[in-house]
Scaffold this motif. Structure first.
Motif, short mmCIF file in Angstrom:
data_model
loop_
_atom_site.label_atom_id
_atom_site.label_comp_id
_atom_site.label_asym_id
_atom_site.label_seq_id
_atom_site.Cartn_x
_atom_site.Cartn_y
_atom_site.Cartn_z
N ASP A 196 0.82 -1.22 0.00
CA ASP A 196 0.00 0.00 0.00
C ASP A 196 0.85 1.26 0.00
O ASP A 196 0.52 2.24 -0.68
CB ASP A 196 -0.96 0.00 1.20
CG ASP A 196 -0.21 -0.11 2.53
OD1 ASP A 196 0.90 -0.66 2.53
OD2 ASP A 196 -0.76 0.34 3.55
N LYS A 197 1.96 1.25 0.73
CA LYS A 197 2.82 2.43 0.76
C LYS A 197 3.47 2.67 -0.60
O LYS A 197 3.59 3.82 -1.06
CB LYS A 197 3.91 2.27 1.82
CG LYS A 197 3.38 2.13 3.24
CD LYS A 197 2.69 3.41 3.67
CE LYS A 197 2.38 3.40 5.17
NZ LYS A 197 1.49 2.31 5.57
N ILE A 198 3.87 1.61 -1.27
CA ILE A 198 4.47 1.75 -2.60
C ILE A 198 3.45 2.29 -3.59
O ILE A 198 3.74 3.18 -4.40
CB ILE A 198 5.03 0.40 -3.08
CG1 ILE A 198 6.13 -0.09 -2.14
CG2 ILE A 198 5.58 0.52 -4.50
CD1 ILE A 198 6.65 -1.48 -2.47
N ILE A 199 2.23 1.77 -3.52
CA ILE A 199 1.18 2.21 -4.45
C ILE A 199 0.82 3.67 -4.22
O ILE A 199 0.72 4.46 -5.16
CB ILE A 199 -0.07 1.31 -4.30
CG1 ILE A 199 0.22 -0.09 -4.83
CG2 ILE A 199 -1.26 1.92 -5.03
CD1 ILE A 199 -0.92 -1.07 -4.62
N ILE A 200 0.65 4.04 -2.95
CA ILE A 200 0.25 5.42 -2.64
C ILE A 200 1.28 6.42 -3.16
O ILE A 200 0.94 7.44 -3.76
CB ILE A 200 0.04 5.59 -1.12
CG1 ILE A 200 -1.18 4.80 -0.66
CG2 ILE A 200 -0.14 7.06 -0.77
CD1 ILE A 200 -1.34 4.76 0.84
#
Length: 253
Positions: A196-200
């Motif tokens: 999720d952090k990479i996507i955001i």
């Protein structure tokens, strides 16, 4: 009106339309485009000029009795350097520092100029932004490195696909799908830790921040049609990003 006067009027209309076209195509607010066009016309002897601008059409006339001239805007991008240059030309014209012929020549040069930054540099900037946003959203350094690569590839795919199919929604949806898929694959390969952090962080270069800002400013300035249309365009971009990521998460969950 004789032919000489008519020709001069048409040249002034074309000059103002050219300035408005450059500004609108490169991310200027609607009210700024209208104000620049009317100020240029007033400095050239037409204080009663009127303009009506939407994100896709410019209408301009030098008087209430003259038929307005229409210019269609087919493509829009973001290049605030060109907007600033047109503003500078308008100010110099209003202050009598340049003539209408010189203004037309300079506007043509601005219109024909390439983007202020080449595509490869924009991709690198998007990659750096993706990595930095990942860390800003409390992702670790181990997530920032894959986000840097994912963000760059996602932005590059959006740019290429938009040139290929000329449908912004499809390009952004596909790019966000690619971002979500690559982020998931990196984490599965042990390169990153939090998907999720990479996507955001990686989708941030695709977020229509300038479009949202212009929509709000146009609404506050009373340009309801332009504000609502830009807001709808921003919503479609956000919807495309969310749909692309959502498709990936639904497949892998």
């Amino acid at each position: 009106m004789n032919n000489a006067e008519s020709g001069t009027t048409y040249e002034i209309i074309d000059l103002c339309l050219l300035a408005g076209k450059i500004m609108l195509q490169n991310g200027a607010e609607t009210y700024r485009v209208e104000d620049t066009m009317t100020r240029m016309a007033a400095s050239l002897g037409f204080p009663g000029a009127h303009s009506y601008v939407t994100p896709t059409v410019i209408l301009f006339t030098t008087s209430r009795t003259e038929q307005p001239k229409l210019f269609r805007i087919a493509e829009r991008t973001t290049d605030l350097q060109k907007v600033a240059e047109v503003n500078d030309i308008s100010r110099r014209l209003s202050q009598r520092q340049i003539t209408s012929a010189q203004a037309r020549e300079r506007l043509a040069q601005v219109d024909d100029a390439a983007h202020a930054y080449p595509v490869w540099l924009q991709i690198m900037a998007a990659a750096m932004a993706g990595g930095c946003f990942t860390m800003m959203f409390k992702g670790g350094f181990q997530d920032a490195l894959p986000a840097l690569l994912v963000s760059g590839l996602g932005y590059a795919s959006a740019t290429y696909l938009q040139r290929l199919v000329q449908i912004k929604f499809f390009a952004e949806l596909t790019a966000s799908f690619l971002i979500g898929l690559l982020a998931y694959l990196f984490v599965q390969a042990g390169i990153g830790e939090e998907t999720d952090k990479i996507i955001i962080g990686s989708v941030m270069p695709l977020v229509p921040g300038l479009l949202i800002t212009n929509a709000v400013r146009d609404l506050m300035a009373g340009h309801l049609i332009s504000g609502l249309s830009k807001g709808a365009e921003a919503f479609l971009t956000a919807f495309a990003i969310g749909t692309g990521i959502g498709l990936v998460l639904s497949f892998v969950s």
